[in-house]
Design an enzyme around this catalytic site. Structure first.
Site, mmCIF file in Angstrom:
data_model
loop_
_atom_site.group_PDB
_atom_site.id
_atom_site.type_symbol
_atom_site.label_atom_id
_atom_site.label_comp_id
_atom_site.label_asym_id
_atom_site.label_seq_id
_atom_site.Cartn_x
_atom_site.Cartn_y
_atom_site.Cartn_z
ATOM 1 N N TYR A 83 15.693 30.550 66.216
ATOM 2 C CA TYR A 83 15.179 30.389 64.845
ATOM 3 C C TYR A 83 13.953 31.282 64.617
ATOM 4 O O TYR A 83 14.030 32.481 64.876
ATOM 5 C CB TYR A 83 14.920 28.908 64.556
ATOM 6 N N ASN B 151 31.691 21.936 60.145
ATOM 7 C CA ASN B 151 31.622 23.131 59.288
ATOM 8 C C ASN B 151 31.249 22.735 57.856
ATOM 9 O O ASN B 151 31.650 23.384 56.900
ATOM 10 C CB ASN B 151 32.963 23.880 59.315
ATOM 11 N N SER B 152 30.469 21.665 57.701
ATOM 12 C CA SER B 152 30.003 21.313 56.349
ATOM 13 C C SER B 152 29.040 22.405 55.864
ATOM 14 O O SER B 152 28.326 23.011 56.667
ATOM 15 C CB SER B 152 29.321 19.949 56.360
ATOM 16 N N ARG B 153 29.041 22.648 54.564
ATOM 17 C CA ARG B 153 28.293 23.797 54.036
ATOM 18 C C ARG B 153 27.597 23.490 52.723
ATOM 19 O O ARG B 153 27.965 22.558 52.005
ATOM 20 C CB ARG B 153 29.248 24.981 53.830
ATOM 21 N N ASP C 222 25.275 37.225 54.572
ATOM 22 C CA ASP C 222 26.629 37.194 55.130
ATOM 23 C C ASP C 222 27.360 38.535 55.075
ATOM 24 O O ASP C 222 28.089 38.868 55.984
ATOM 25 C CB ASP C 222 27.461 36.127 54.393
ATOM 26 N N ARG D 155 38.200 28.324 57.580
ATOM 27 C CA ARG D 155 39.134 29.431 57.392
ATOM 28 C C ARG D 155 40.320 29.249 58.329
ATOM 29 O O ARG D 155 40.171 28.808 59.454
ATOM 30 C CB ARG D 155 38.475 30.773 57.689
ATOM 31 N N ARG E 186 27.423 34.490 70.492
ATOM 32 C CA ARG E 186 27.043 33.183 71.039
ATOM 33 C C ARG E 186 27.635 33.120 72.438
ATOM 34 O O ARG E 186 28.826 32.900 72.613
ATOM 35 C CB ARG E 186 27.644 32.103 70.126
ATOM 36 N N SER F 63 30.928 34.311 62.703
ATOM 37 C CA SER F 63 30.804 33.131 61.852
ATOM 38 C C SER F 63 30.100 31.993 62.596
ATOM 39 O O SER F 63 30.415 31.709 63.758
ATOM 40 C CB SER F 63 32.195 32.673 61.425
ATOM 41 N N ALA F 64 29.154 31.378 61.895
ATOM 42 C CA ALA F 64 28.363 30.260 62.447
ATOM 43 C C ALA F 64 27.603 30.650 63.717
ATOM 44 O O ALA F 64 27.483 29.856 64.643
ATOM 45 C CB ALA F 64 29.226 29.030 62.670
ATOM 46 N N CYS F 65 27.100 31.879 63.763
ATOM 47 C CA CYS F 65 26.311 32.325 64.911
ATOM 48 C C CYS F 65 24.914 32.787 64.518
ATOM 49 O O CYS F 65 24.244 33.500 65.268
ATOM 50 C CB CYS F 65 27.044 33.417 65.673
ATOM 51 N N HIS G 61 30.208 42.322 58.063
ATOM 52 C CA HIS G 61 29.836 40.899 58.125
ATOM 53 C C HIS G 61 28.384 40.819 58.611
ATOM 54 O O HIS G 61 28.122 40.437 59.754
ATOM 55 C CB HIS G 61 30.787 40.199 59.091
ATOM 56 N N ASN H 172 12.827 33.974 66.986
ATOM 57 C CA ASN H 172 13.600 35.217 67.116
ATOM 58 C C ASN H 172 12.809 36.422 66.614
ATOM 59 O O ASN H 172 13.129 37.564 66.925
ATOM 60 C CB ASN H 172 14.936 35.107 66.377
ATOM 61 N N TYR I 126 39.287 25.960 50.570
ATOM 62 C CA TYR I 126 38.102 26.208 51.396
ATOM 63 C C TYR I 126 37.500 27.596 51.132
ATOM 64 O O TYR I 126 38.220 28.591 51.028
ATOM 65 C CB TYR I 126 38.453 26.076 52.890
ATOM 66 N N LYS J 277 35.156 36.807 51.446
ATOM 67 C CA LYS J 277 35.745 37.476 52.610
ATOM 68 C C LYS J 277 36.919 38.368 52.191
ATOM 69 O O LYS J 277 37.122 39.441 52.749
ATOM 70 C CB LYS J 277 36.167 36.446 53.657
ATOM 71 N N THR K 119 22.634 33.365 58.511
ATOM 72 C CA THR K 119 21.845 32.739 57.448
ATOM 73 C C THR K 119 20.443 32.409 57.967
ATOM 74 O O THR K 119 19.435 32.665 57.306
ATOM 75 C CB THR K 119 22.544 31.464 56.938
#
Ligand code: GTP
Ligand code: SPV
Ligand code: MN
Length: 601
Positions: A511, A385-387, A294, A87, A418, A265-267, A244, A514, A215, A224, A270
């Site tokens: 993971y 940031n590959s998805r 998400d 993004r 994070r 994001s990315a924290c 979010h 948690n 993207y 988003k 998922t």
């Protein structure tokens, strides 16, 4: 897939009316076709056959590489333009006549200026190209919150991805009826030039114009753009919230509870949403199921006055690095078929690889840009940031209520960031107001999900800084006001899985483990666990957590749970930047809570 003859579209002939059963949609499509001048127009009606056809066309066009047909049935690799991998917040605008609406945290453009600039860019931009018409529904059809959007795009990758991420198809016209209330989403990748990239939102017109990027967050406009930025503004006006957040179900002690969690994001959303319980928990009957990973739309139902939530999406656009059979087996199973992989490495046999997929890297492969790669070449094989883009129905742990138009009741809200230092593993806020403060002052290290430097600590209120579609002070007001609709309210918690020891290693195993923290959270919400009153909120003592079979250094763990006064002071001081940014507009509740925090020092 159905071609719409351009001449028939211009004259609004019966054939077109039959295909697009909404006069407003037809008129808007005609306008956009005049503007973008595509070679042809194709309507995507949805469905499996069509998706396969799109993917096959993509292979022909060089947009997709077909992956190993037995190892990864119906899976494809897409390599994006190397400058189009995340993004771009600097190119993302909220457009309105007055800057007041966008507030101090959004990039703003005057709507008239934005339309003028974008009309110039879109003019003729699809010459020689196909324009895909993608009608879609966000939310389970029939839900009072479900929203219709129509995206026009010249990207095959976007068309195929929207078929996974949304409920795509002409069924959207049924949901829409004669109404004009659909989000107009116009998109072109054009030449993917970051100098001419604009993701413009028009909250007052229910429209998004996105130019120059393919993207995910910039181009899959239902996600988003619609489901967070426009929806957050709509929710503010109508008394609900777009956040979010992941939503997951927890089966425990014969009960079923649902929690919603906002991590930037990315924290870890998922991963938390697809968590597989540690062995001892599984034996005791614990099970986690996914409603969403998400985005959550939340409202208070009028019968029980409880907070409920739906996931507006139909698929996952998840981070690959770090994902493997140990950390997230449910995700691995989800992406085992019918998945688009973006910017990963391609193995000689047609399988894919990314950093962290296996302990040992492959001897050789093609990296995410298509160049030959070997383990010591000094570059990552996959983009950080590959998805993966996969339908949620592939998830073996999909919650039975994931499609329920009435959503699920929320017992706890969890905020998390994070943070390598200073922020403890978990605490519970004293009440809703204090919890809103904790969310509003959330901070996190930046990640590869957005362009720019990574690892820099920034404030990311409610993990929504890049996604609040209006004025942040009104947004905070709205969070406080929501409490008034509720009879009882969810507990609000704060977590940090990412604290590091002096060697730079994560202290907490994260993971699946948690769940041990989630157990304390759920027990706090049902009055079954002890919490010690600290300056920050209620916190567990070591003995209040179930740590059986867990291999963690006791001293480090105590350190991870600790709030050190200096760190705490520093948090209050740096959170002050947010107060300055909002100047006189900060809700008074925020000011009072801050005073209380200071007085507890
Ligand atoms: P967006 O899709 O960008 O909104 O991200 P997300 O919040 O869904 O993040 P995701 O779950 O994809 O995780 C991002 C990265 O964090 C991945 O590399 C994960 O492997 C890693 N991660 C997730 N959970 C944990 C955890 O509990 N501990 C550690 N150390 N890493 C984690
Ligand atoms: C995020 O960045 O928070 C994502 C990926 O979930 S994107 O859809 O690209 O925004
Ligand atoms: Mn996200």
């Amino acid at each position: 897939m159905q071609e719409i003859p351009l001449a028939a579209l211009r004259q609004d002939q019966g054939a077109v009316t039959a295909l697009i059963a909404n006069a407003h949609a037809r008129a808007w499509l005609r306008e956009c076709v005049e503007l973008c001048q595509p070679h042809n127009v194709v309507l995507c009606g949805g469905g499996e056959t069509e998706r396969q056809e799109l993917l096959a066309q993509g292979v022909q066009a060089g947009v997709f590489v077909r992956l190993h047909p037995q190892k990864l049935p119906r899976c494809y690799l897409h390599r994006s333009h190397p400058n189009d991998v995340a993004r771009t917040e600097s190119c993302t605008f909220i457009c309105s006549p007055q800057q007041e609406l966008a507030g101090p945290t959004n990039h703003w453009m005057d709507s008239a200026t934005a339309y003028k600039k974008l009309r110039g860019l879109f003019h003729g931009c699809m010459a020689g190209r196909t324009l895909y018409v993608l009608p879609f529904v966000m939310g389970p059809p029939g839900s009072p919150l479900a929203r219709v959007g129509i995206q026009l795009t010249d990207s095959l990758y976007v068309a195929a991805s929207m078929g996974i991420m949304t409920r795509l198809g002409t069924a959207a016209f049924k949901q829409l009826g004669e109404s004009n209330a659909f989000t107009r989403c116009l998109h072109s990748v054009a030449d993917c030039n970051p100098e001419r990239r604009y993701i413009c939102h028009f909250p007052l017109d229910n429209a998004v114009w996105s130019f120059g990027s393919g993207y995910g967050g910039n181009a899959l406009l239902g996600k988003k753009c619609l489901a967070l930025r426009l929806a957050s503004y709509l929710g503010y006006q109508e008394g609900w919230m777009a956040e979010h957040m992941l939503i997951s179900g927890v089966q425990w002690n014969g009960e079923k509870s649902y929690v919603a969690a906002a991590f930037p994001s990315a924290c870890g959303k998922t991963n938390f949403a697809m968590l597989v319980p540690p062995e001892r928990y599984r034996r005791a009957g614990w099970q986690i199921t996914t409603v969403g990973d998400d985005i959550a739309w939340l409202w208070v139902d009028k019968q029980e006055n409880r907070l409920r939530a739906i996931n507006p999406e139909a698929g996952y656009f998840g981070v690959l690095p770090g994902t493997n059979w140990k950390t997230n087996p449910n995700a691995m199973q989800t992406m085992a078929h019918d998945t688009i992989y973006t910017n990963v490495a391609l193995l000689p046999d047609g399988d894919v690889w990314w950093e962290g997929k296996t302990d040992t890297p492959p001897d050789a492969c093609l990296d995410w840009t298509g160049q030959p790669w070997t383990p010591h070449c000094g570059r990552p094989a996959a983009h950080p940031n590959s998805r993966f883009t996969a339908p949620m129905r592939n998830n073996p742990a999909l919650d039975p209520a994931a499609e329920d138009p009435n959503g699920v009741p929320i017992t706890a809200i969890i905020f998390g960031g994070r943070r390598a230092t200073g922020v403890p593993l978990v605490y519970q806020s004293f009440n809703w107001m204090h919890g809103v403060y904790a969310g509003a002052t959330l901070s996190s290290e930046t990640t590869a999900a957005a362009t720019g430097e990574t690892g820099v600590v920034r404030r990311d209120p409610m993990a929504m800084l890049p996604f609040i579609g209006y004025n942040i002070s009104e947004y905070f007001h709205h969070w406080f006001a929501m409490r008034k609709q509720m009879y009882d309210c969810p507990g609000i918690f704060h977590v940090n899985w990412f604290r590091r020891n002096e060697h730079g290693e994560f202290i907490w195993p994260g993971y699946g483990e948690n769940l041990r923290i989630l157990e304390w959270i759920l027990k706090r919400c049902s009055g079954q666990a002890y919490g010690r009153e600290t300056r920050l909120g209620w916190m567990p003592r070591l003995e209040d957590l179930n740590l059986a079979d867990l291999n963690v250094n006791q001293q480090e763990l105590e350190a991870a749970l600790r709030v050190d006064p200096e760190g705490f002071k520093n948090e209050i001081l740096t959170a002050g930047e947010l107060f300055i940014q909002l100047a006189g507009e900060m809700p008074k509740e925020m000011i009072f809570i801050r005073e209380l925090l200071v007085s507890r020092l």
